[in-house]
Design an enzyme around this catalytic site. Structure first.
Site, PDB file in Angstrom:
ATOM      1  N   ASP A  13       1.295  -1.408   0.340  1.00  0.00           N
ATOM      2  CA  ASP A  13       0.029  -0.148  -0.090  1.00  0.00           C
ATOM      3  C   ASP A  13       0.723   1.099   0.051  1.00  0.00           C
ATOM      4  O   ASP A  13       0.627   2.052   0.449  1.00  0.00           O
ATOM      5  CB  ASP A  13      -1.402  -0.218   1.339  1.00  0.00           C
ATOM      6  CG  ASP A  13      -1.282  -1.289   1.378  1.00  0.00           C
ATOM      7  OD1 ASP A  13      -2.580  -2.086   0.170  1.00  0.00           O
ATOM      8  OD2 ASP A  13      -1.817  -2.170   2.270  1.00  0.00           O
ATOM      9  N   GLY A  15       1.824   2.669  -2.993  1.00  0.00           N
ATOM     10  CA  GLY A  15       1.573   3.940  -3.980  1.00  0.00           C
ATOM     11  C   GLY A  15       1.765   3.647  -4.980  1.00  0.00           C
ATOM     12  O   GLY A  15       2.388   4.359  -5.488  1.00  0.00           O
ATOM     13  N   LYS A  16       1.791   2.320  -5.321  1.00  0.00           N
ATOM     14  CA  LYS A  16       2.634   1.906  -6.298  1.00  0.00           C
ATOM     15  C   LYS A  16       2.053   2.595  -7.664  1.00  0.00           C
ATOM     16  O   LYS A  16       2.510   2.776  -8.571  1.00  0.00           O
ATOM     17  CB  LYS A  16       2.890   0.719  -6.471  1.00  0.00           C
ATOM     18  CG  LYS A  16       3.692   0.018  -5.296  1.00  0.00           C
ATOM     19  CD  LYS A  16       3.736  -1.774  -5.759  1.00  0.00           C
ATOM     20  CE  LYS A  16       3.497  -2.673  -4.317  1.00  0.00           C
ATOM     21  NZ  LYS A  16       2.367  -2.075  -3.490  1.00  0.00           N
ATOM     22  N   ALA A  39      -3.919  -7.686  -3.873  1.00  0.00           N
ATOM     23  CA  ALA A  39      -3.588  -6.875  -3.753  1.00  0.00           C
ATOM     24  C   ALA A  39      -4.745  -5.909  -4.251  1.00  0.00           C
ATOM     25  O   ALA A  39      -6.234  -6.374  -5.169  1.00  0.00           O
ATOM     26  CB  ALA A  39      -3.029  -6.821  -5.419  1.00  0.00           C
ATOM     27  N   GLY A  40      -4.553  -4.435  -4.419  1.00  0.00           N
ATOM     28  CA  GLY A  40      -5.710  -3.832  -5.340  1.00  0.00           C
ATOM     29  C   GLY A  40      -5.196  -2.321  -5.053  1.00  0.00           C
ATOM     30  O   GLY A  40      -4.159  -1.555  -4.465  1.00  0.00           O
ATOM     31  N   HIS A  41      -5.475  -1.651  -6.214  1.00  0.00           N
ATOM     32  CA  HIS A  41      -5.436  -0.647  -6.499  1.00  0.00           C
ATOM     33  C   HIS A  41      -6.271   0.702  -6.892  1.00  0.00           C
ATOM     34  O   HIS A  41      -7.449  -0.174  -8.449  1.00  0.00           O
ATOM     35  CB  HIS A  41      -3.751  -0.234  -7.923  1.00  0.00           C
ATOM     36  CG  HIS A  41      -3.665  -1.137  -8.631  1.00  0.00           C
ATOM     37  ND1 HIS A  41      -3.097  -2.892  -8.042  1.00  0.00           N
ATOM     38  CD2 HIS A  41      -4.103  -1.863  -9.857  1.00  0.00           C
ATOM     39  CE1 HIS A  41      -3.343  -3.031  -9.711  1.00  0.00           C
ATOM     40  NE2 HIS A  41      -3.795  -2.389 -10.356  1.00  0.00           N
ATOM     41  N   GLN A 224       2.064  -6.301  -3.045  1.00  0.00           N
ATOM     42  CA  GLN A 224       2.037  -6.483  -1.842  1.00  0.00           C
ATOM     43  C   GLN A 224       3.715  -5.834  -2.009  1.00  0.00           C
ATOM     44  O   GLN A 224       3.601  -5.366  -2.826  1.00  0.00           O
ATOM     45  CB  GLN A 224       2.180  -8.137  -2.008  1.00  0.00           C
ATOM     46  CG  GLN A 224       0.669  -8.395  -1.324  1.00  0.00           C
ATOM     47  CD  GLN A 224       0.580  -9.167  -2.772  1.00  0.00           C
ATOM     48  OE1 GLN A 224       0.556  -9.409  -3.382  1.00  0.00           O
ATOM     49  NE2 GLN A 224      -0.664  -8.411  -2.894  1.00  0.00           N
ATOM     50  N   ARG A 303      -9.770  -2.528   5.549  1.00  0.00           N
ATOM     51  CA  ARG A 303      -9.738  -2.970   7.130  1.00  0.00           C
ATOM     52  C   ARG A 303      -8.643  -1.577   7.682  1.00  0.00           C
ATOM     53  O   ARG A 303      -7.967  -1.496   6.431  1.00  0.00           O
ATOM     54  CB  ARG A 303      -8.883  -3.449   7.531  1.00  0.00           C
ATOM     55  CG  ARG A 303      -9.372  -5.004   7.569  1.00  0.00           C
ATOM     56  CD  ARG A 303      -7.990  -6.782   7.641  1.00  0.00           C
ATOM     57  NE  ARG A 303      -7.519  -6.955   5.984  1.00  0.00           N
ATOM     58  CZ  ARG A 303      -6.642  -7.901   6.127  1.00  0.00           C
ATOM     59  NH1 ARG A 303      -6.157  -8.247   7.750  1.00  0.00           N
ATOM     60  NH2 ARG A 303      -5.742  -7.909   5.670  1.00  0.00           N
ATOM     61  N   ARG A 305      -5.197   0.404   8.391  1.00  0.00           N
ATOM     62  CA  ARG A 305      -4.052   0.077   8.416  1.00  0.00           C
ATOM     63  C   ARG A 305      -3.550  -0.312   9.759  1.00  0.00           C
ATOM     64  O   ARG A 305      -3.662   1.882  10.150  1.00  0.00           O
ATOM     65  CB  ARG A 305      -3.055   0.848   7.270  1.00  0.00           C
ATOM     66  CG  ARG A 305      -3.938   0.182   5.887  1.00  0.00           C
ATOM     67  CD  ARG A 305      -3.416   0.822   4.385  1.00  0.00           C
ATOM     68  NE  ARG A 305      -3.862   0.490   3.397  1.00  0.00           N
ATOM     69  CZ  ARG A 305      -4.179   1.307   2.454  1.00  0.00           C
ATOM     70  NH1 ARG A 305      -3.492   2.764   2.217  1.00  0.00           N
ATOM     71  NH2 ARG A 305      -4.836   1.184   1.120  1.00  0.00           N
ATOM     72  N   GLY A 413       5.534  11.907  -4.181  1.00  0.00           N
ATOM     73  CA  GLY A 413       4.249  12.210  -4.411  1.00  0.00           C
ATOM     74  C   GLY A 413       3.823  13.355  -4.151  1.00  0.00           C
ATOM     75  O   GLY A 413       4.210  13.472  -2.100  1.00  0.00           O
TER      76      GLY A 413
HETATM   77  P1  IMP Z   1      -2.653 -13.609   2.012  1.00  0.00           P
HETATM   78  O1  IMP Z   1      -2.112 -12.643   1.349  1.00  0.00           O
HETATM   79  O2  IMP Z   1      -4.022 -13.347   1.691  1.00  0.00           O
HETATM   80  O3  IMP Z   1      -2.264 -14.355   2.359  1.00  0.00           O
HETATM   81  O4  IMP Z   1      -2.524 -12.369   3.227  1.00  0.00           O
HETATM   82  C1  IMP Z   1      -0.827 -12.546   4.041  1.00  0.00           C
HETATM   83  C2  IMP Z   1      -0.895 -11.530   4.367  1.00  0.00           C
HETATM   84  O5  IMP Z   1      -0.636  -9.932   3.371  1.00  0.00           O
HETATM   85  C3  IMP Z   1      -1.739 -10.225   5.090  1.00  0.00           C
HETATM   86  O6  IMP Z   1      -0.661  -9.423   6.054  1.00  0.00           O
HETATM   87  C4  IMP Z   1      -2.179  -9.554   3.947  1.00  0.00           C
HETATM   88  O7  IMP Z   1      -2.927  -8.540   4.873  1.00  0.00           O
HETATM   89  C5  IMP Z   1      -1.027  -8.628   2.856  1.00  0.00           C
HETATM   90  N1  IMP Z   1      -1.372  -8.428   2.721  1.00  0.00           N
HETATM   91  C6  IMP Z   1      -1.944  -9.076   1.274  1.00  0.00           C
HETATM   92  N2  IMP Z   1      -1.926  -7.781  -0.278  1.00  0.00           N
HETATM   93  C7  IMP Z   1      -1.606  -6.807   0.924  1.00  0.00           C
HETATM   94  C8  IMP Z   1      -1.513  -6.013   0.037  1.00  0.00           C
HETATM   95  O8  IMP Z   1      -1.876  -6.025  -1.126  1.00  0.00           O
HETATM   96  N3  IMP Z   1      -1.530  -4.428   0.920  1.00  0.00           N
HETATM   97  C9  IMP Z   1      -1.232  -4.999   1.928  1.00  0.00           C
HETATM   98  N4  IMP Z   1      -1.076  -5.846   2.524  1.00  0.00           N
HETATM   99  C10 IMP Z   1      -1.177  -7.452   1.369  1.00  0.00           C
END
Ligand code: IMP
Length: 429
Positions: A13, A15-16, A39-41, A224, A303, A305, A413
């Protein structure tokens, strides 16, 4: 400079998307090489907001080819939901997308197992995103995974799903007290996508190496971050793949010597979601103030952070392991208005001072941060576009980050908008 990797240097997170935007129109291929829809952007184009979890950000740029490499785990329900949503909004994603034949699938049973195992772990849970990512990678390494190419052979797919579920169903019923999952139902569910997936399947490594031979620009988009890497992160509180720059090689099929530029994204402070050690975590009202100021709530799960000040040990390790050539510092504007800005320069571990990330999990858990206090600034930063537009104290902050981490800062940024960036050095040339 044809092969560029963008990675997170902290716990995700960072901010890629900001750095990806800087490369914009000049990129020919955007490749995801690890992770899945954990992931999420959020991308804003012409005022329209797009939330993507699996597709590479390049999907929105019509002259660029989006690619899912072999290192990605793909949930077909999510993939086609994203593709269909984009199509409804006039973005023809499916016509350009390439998917590696060797990428593994996240199936409905991986999602179930992710959730039941987390529940079973109780206090020791990882805090996963619950998307089935970990169980899908576990099956890959255990050699009972289902790959994209299996969709091309219905009978093989059925056999593999049956084999994969054999032991899992015993566990689900006998250990977790859950109903068994029908292999037939899962197979039919996956096979409904076969016709749509098959024209997208490609030998991704071949395509990308050819593109690099032609001098085209390939951007490897890390998901990640370094400290969530299964090898280098705060294990076991990590994701199950290799988001580090080297993951671009194993997860997309290009050799290490082909990577030219490694851009490490670092937030001007630190955040983390999920469980696991975070030596600089601020559990008081300062942490809450950072969370509110920075809007630090997850894009994938919503959630809150966990927040702390910039931790130089965290970023320095990422710079070293990934051979980061450029840092891109995001969200510097969030620090505006502070009289002094604390930065972590060392830890004290059981009475000993260390300036490198401790080697063992126990030491990381025992680490207390040592702070240095830098001058703050009160001027808003969002209009700055070059280094000289920034207040002196903000420039000093950037210089100190460079000294502490050992990598030059090439971009900063200064606001949420695409154009709100101070460019110090071009990320491609
Ligand atoms: P999983 O990748 O869903 O198995 O989660 C494993 C850990 O990586 C957890 O602590 C998640 O909150 C964290 N995590 C997975 N993807 C992201 C992301 O894109 N950003 C931040 N944390 C992540």
């Amino acid at each position: 400079m044809p092969a560029v990797v963008i990675i997170g240097t902290q716990w995700g997170d960072e901010g890629k998307g900001k750095a990806t935007d800087q490369l914009g129109e000049r990129v020919d291929y955007v490749v995801r090489y690890s992770g899945g829809n954990n992931a999420g952007h959020t991308i804003v184009v012409d005022g329209e907001k797009y939330a993507l979890h699996l597709l590479p950000s390049g999907i929105l740029n019509e002259r660029c080819v989006p690619v899912l490499g072999n290192g990605v785990v793909i949930d077909l329900d999510v993939l086609f939901e994203e593709i269909d949503l984009l199509a409804e909004r006039g973005v023809p994603a499916a016509s350009r997308l390439l998917i590696s034949a060797n990428a593994h699938l996240i199936t409905p049973y991986h999602r179930v197992i992710d959730k039941v195992t987390e529940r079973f772990l109780g206090k020791r849970k990882i805090g996963t995103t619950g998307r089935g990512v970990g169980p899908a990678y576990a099956d890959k390494v255990n050699r009972i995974g289902i790959r994209v190419q299996d969709l091309l052979d219905a009978s093989i797919l059925r056999q593999k799903v049956e084999a994969s579920l054999e032991q899992k169903n015993q566990m689900l019923v006998k250990v977790y007290n859950r109903p068994a999952i029908s292999p037939e139902e899962v197979s039919e569910h996956l096979l409904q996508y076969a016709e749509r997936v098959s024209p997208l399947i490609a030998d991704v490594g071949l395509v990308l190496n050819d593109a690099l031979d032609r001098g085209e620009v390939v951007l490897f988009e890390g998901a990640q971050a370094h400290h969530l890497d299964v090898d280098f992160g705060t294990y076991p509180y990590v994701t199950s793949s290799n988001p580090i720059a080297a993951g671009a090689c194993t997860g997309a099929g290009v050799g290490p010597t082909r990577l030219n530029r490694i851009i490490g994204i670092a937030k001007a402070y630190t955040t983390r979601v999920g469980e696991g050690p975070f030596p600089g975590e601020l559990l008081d009202e300062t942490g809450e103030a950072l969370r509110q100021a920075g809007g630090e709530f997850g894009t994938t799960t919503g959630r809150p952070r966990r927040c702390g000040w910039f931790d130089a040990l965290v970023v320095r390790q990422a710079v070293r392991v990934n051979a980061v050539t450029d840092l891109f510092l995001t969200k510097l504007d969030i620090l505006t208005g502070l009289e002094k800005i604390p930065v972590i320069t060392a830890y004290e571990v059981d009475g000993e001072r260390t300036e490198t990330m401790p080697m063992t999990q126990t030491e990381i858990h025992h680490a207390t941060p040592v702070y240095e206090y830098l001058e703050g600034w009160s001027e808003p930063l969002s209009a700055a576009r070059k280094l000289s537009d920034l207040p002196k104290a903000a420039r000093s902050y950037i210089e100190r980050v460079e000294e502490l981490t050992g990598a030059p800062v090439s971009g900063v940024g200064v606001g949420p908008g695409r154009e709100e960036v101070v460019v110090i050095r071009d990320l491609l040339n």
